[in-house]
Design a protein around this motif. Structure first.
Motif, PDB file in Angstrom:
ATOM      1  N   LEU A  98       0.817  -1.210   0.000  1.00  0.00           N
ATOM      2  CA  LEU A  98       0.000   0.000   0.000  1.00  0.00           C
ATOM      3  C   LEU A  98       0.853   1.263   0.000  1.00  0.00           C
ATOM      4  CD1 LEU A  98      -2.800  -1.023   2.538  1.00  0.00           C
ATOM      5  CD2 LEU A  98      -2.947  -0.944   0.039  1.00  0.00           C
ATOM      6  N   PHE A  99       2.134   1.126   0.308  1.00  0.00           N
ATOM      7  CA  PHE A  99       3.060   2.250   0.325  1.00  0.00           C
ATOM      8  C   PHE A  99       4.312   1.871  -0.457  1.00  0.00           C
ATOM      9  CE2 PHE A  99       0.384   2.714   4.028  1.00  0.00           C
ATOM     10  CZ  PHE A  99       0.125   4.081   4.087  1.00  0.00           C
ATOM     11  N   ASN A 100       5.154   2.843  -0.740  1.00  0.00           N
ATOM     12  CA  ASN A 100       6.390   2.548  -1.448  1.00  0.00           C
ATOM     13  C   ASN A 100       7.398   1.899  -0.497  1.00  0.00           C
ATOM     14  OD1 ASN A 100       7.621   4.650   0.057  1.00  0.00           O
ATOM     15  ND2 ASN A 100       7.143   6.149  -1.525  1.00  0.00           N
ATOM     16  N   PHE A 101       8.497   1.418  -1.061  1.00  0.00           N
ATOM     17  CA  PHE A 101       9.453   0.643  -0.270  1.00  0.00           C
ATOM     18  C   PHE A 101      10.062   1.477   0.853  1.00  0.00           C
ATOM     19  CE2 PHE A 101      13.603  -0.988   0.855  1.00  0.00           C
ATOM     20  CZ  PHE A 101      13.367  -2.345   1.008  1.00  0.00           C
ATOM     21  N   SER A 102      10.425   2.717   0.573  1.00  0.00           N
ATOM     22  CA  SER A 102      11.075   3.551   1.592  1.00  0.00           C
ATOM     23  C   SER A 102      10.196   3.718   2.819  1.00  0.00           C
ATOM     24  CB  SER A 102      11.424   4.924   1.002  1.00  0.00           C
ATOM     25  OG  SER A 102      12.343   4.785  -0.060  1.00  0.00           O
ATOM     26  N   THR A 103       8.888   3.927   2.594  1.00  0.00           N
ATOM     27  CA  THR A 103       7.960   4.089   3.714  1.00  0.00           C
ATOM     28  C   THR A 103       7.841   2.805   4.519  1.00  0.00           C
ATOM     29  OG1 THR A 103       6.700   5.733   2.460  1.00  0.00           O
ATOM     30  CG2 THR A 103       5.605   4.707   4.345  1.00  0.00           C
ATOM     31  N   VAL A 104       7.701   1.675   3.819  1.00  0.00           N
ATOM     32  CA  VAL A 104       7.579   0.385   4.493  1.00  0.00           C
ATOM     33  C   VAL A 104       8.842   0.074   5.284  1.00  0.00           C
ATOM     34  CG1 VAL A 104       7.374  -2.111   4.123  1.00  0.00           C
ATOM     35  CG2 VAL A 104       5.909  -0.531   2.841  1.00  0.00           C
ATOM     36  N   TYR A 105      10.000   0.286   4.682  1.00  0.00           N
ATOM     37  CA  TYR A 105      11.279  -0.009   5.339  1.00  0.00           C
ATOM     38  C   TYR A 105      11.442   0.832   6.603  1.00  0.00           C
ATOM     39  CZ  TYR A 105      16.315  -0.713   5.943  1.00  0.00           C
ATOM     40  OH  TYR A 105      17.560  -1.023   6.455  1.00  0.00           O
ATOM     41  N   SER A 106      11.175   2.106   6.489  1.00  0.00           N
ATOM     42  CA  SER A 106      11.305   2.992   7.643  1.00  0.00           C
ATOM     43  C   SER A 106      10.323   2.622   8.750  1.00  0.00           C
ATOM     44  CB  SER A 106      11.080   4.441   7.194  1.00  0.00           C
ATOM     45  OG  SER A 106      11.138   5.320   8.289  1.00  0.00           O
ATOM     46  N   TYR A 107       9.101   2.298   8.368  1.00  0.00           N
ATOM     47  CA  TYR A 107       8.066   1.923   9.336  1.00  0.00           C
ATOM     48  C   TYR A 107       8.498   0.705  10.153  1.00  0.00           C
ATOM     49  CZ  TYR A 107       3.193   1.205  10.928  1.00  0.00           C
ATOM     50  OH  TYR A 107       2.039   1.071  11.686  1.00  0.00           O
ATOM     51  N   LEU A 108       9.034  -0.308   9.464  1.00  0.00           N
ATOM     52  CA  LEU A 108       9.403  -1.551  10.139  1.00  0.00           C
ATOM     53  C   LEU A 108      10.683  -1.405  10.954  1.00  0.00           C
ATOM     54  CD1 LEU A 108       8.601  -4.160   7.331  1.00  0.00           C
ATOM     55  CD2 LEU A 108       7.176  -3.459   9.264  1.00  0.00           C
ATOM     56  N   MET A 109      11.691  -0.776  10.391  1.00  0.00           N
ATOM     57  CA  MET A 109      12.966  -0.669  11.087  1.00  0.00           C
ATOM     58  C   MET A 109      12.891   0.223  12.326  1.00  0.00           C
ATOM     59  SD  MET A 109      15.117  -2.679   9.832  1.00  0.00           S
ATOM     60  CE  MET A 109      15.175  -3.744   8.380  1.00  0.00           C
TER      61      MET A 109
END
Length: 394
Positions: free
Chosen positions: A222-233
């Motif tokens: 639902l979001f781009n990779f940068s957003t997903v990566y930042s959210y999880l990390m």
């Protein structure tokens, strides 16, 4: 004349006497010789007996002492220097291939190995492991290609598919060579849990994988990779949905045989689509205390994939669990399966609505409640590709 006759008898006596003396001397010599031979024989006999006795004594002593066992000689050919293969350190901490010859027991053991030294002797970039539990092909691969493009080195991909799948359809370069050794998985069966642990174990072999997401072939970002990566990390929590459902499809699935280890009060239900950090992933693949009772008793209508992880995490690791999933699923239509979405139902407004829902995050509130969604059928791909740049910013 007379005198010569008298002289003859004297000579005869003298000769007779001399003969007698010679006979005596001969017999004396013969006697001495016999005595010498006899003494020699006796001495020789005693010497032989003494030698035999000494040898027998030595044999008796040596026989009473058991000799050490003789180990068989194993011929080990010296390898040629040119034939020795060297395992590179990077292949140990970041395997480039996902295929191996380990069975499940060996894999889980190998994946559970954890360094006691916390500082890494290499430049470690934390990665997100995207684990796809699928039947066969990846029909939404073009959308995922747009999602991952330009972010190599920050993610890993693992695919668990049915062993009967022979890759008859052309494989996307993104997923090519990322299928792990798999086994058959059936809906609602315990082998679903086995497959999830198999995916986690394979992903744990890469020491750079820090967060682990379980997805299916019908999932979309639902979001781009940068957003997903930042959210999880940056997250301080794990995302395993767990809640108490006091109905037949919740507590009604509890098995009394699990008591007292697992009580009805501890029984939880939740979505199987989880996201977790490396610490919890290690606990999941190492667990036998709760895994074995589920394997033995949670059969048939128990549906272990909806109860094992929610119950296990709620009992042991509830402090760091958010009790929610990051994957949106529509159960509003009821039934044993969630709603499926085809091409006409995919609109920009629909996707925007999924992207903007309030949820707690690290003690605060965020409008990014879900990072992924399902179930989107292959026919929805064209519209997803059209809206991806504008809505998901892919």
């Amino acid at each position: 004349m007379k005198s010569s006759n008298n002289q003859y008898p004297l000579n005869s006596v003298s000769k007779h006497f001399n003969s007698h003396i010679q006979l005596v001397r001969f017999l004396s010599y013969l006697l001495l010789l016999g005595c010498g031979v006899t003494i020699g024989i006796i001495i020789s006999f005693y010497l032989k007996i003494g030698t035999f006795s000494l040898q027998f004594t030595q044999f008796s002593v040596s026989a009473s002492q058991k000799p050490p066992p003789i180990l068989p000689l194993i011929a080990t050919p010296e390898p040629e220097v040119s034939s020795i293969s060297h395992v590179r350190f990077k292949e140990f901490h970041e395997p480039s291939h996902v295929m191996h010859d380990m069975n499940d027991e060996e894999l889980l053991w190998r994946a559970s190995v954890t360094p006691k030294i916390h500082e890494y002797p290499f430049d470690r970039i934390p990665k997100v492991a995207f684990m796809f539990l699928v039947r066969g092909p990846m029909p939404l691969a073009p959308l995922w290609e747009k999602f991952f493009k330009g972010h190599k080195g920050y993610y890993s991909i693992y695919v668990h598919s049915d062993p009967s799948y022979n890759e008859s359809e052309p494989e996307s370069p993104l997923f090519h060579g990322r299928r792990i050794p798999s086994k058959k998985v059936e809906w609602g069966k315990f082998n679903m849990i086995e497959a999830e642990r198999r995916l986690l174990a394979n992903a744990l072999l890469d020491f750079s994988n820090q967060r682990f997401v379980l997805l299916s072939e019908s999932c979309i970002p639902l979001f781009n990779f940068s957003t997903v990566y930042s959210y999880l990390m940056n997250s301080t929590e794990n995302y395993v949905m767990a809640f108490d459902e006091p109905t037949a499809v919740g507590r009604g699935r509890y098995r009394i045989q699990m008591s007292p280890l697992i009580t009805l009060k501890q029984w939880r239900k939740g979505s199987q689509w989880f996201e977790m950090d490396r610490e919890l992933a290690l606990e999941v693949i190492s667990d036998k205390t709760y895994y074995l009772p589920f394997e033995k008793y949670c059969r048939g209508s128990c549906y272990a994939d909806e109860h094992y992880l929610p119950t296990f995490v709620s009992i042991k690791f509830w402090e760091r669990n958010s009790n929610r999933s990051l994957t949106w699923v529509d159960w509003s239509k009821g039934g044993p399966h969630p709603a499926k979405y085809v091409r006409p139902e995919v609109t920009a407004e629909f996707l925007e609505n999924l992207r903007n829902q309030q949820c707690p995050y690290n003690g605060n509130s965020t409008n990014a409640c879900f990072l992924f969604a399902r179930k989107f059928l292959p026919t929805s791909l064209t519209r997803l590709m059209r809206f991806a740049p504008r809505v998901m910013h892919l």
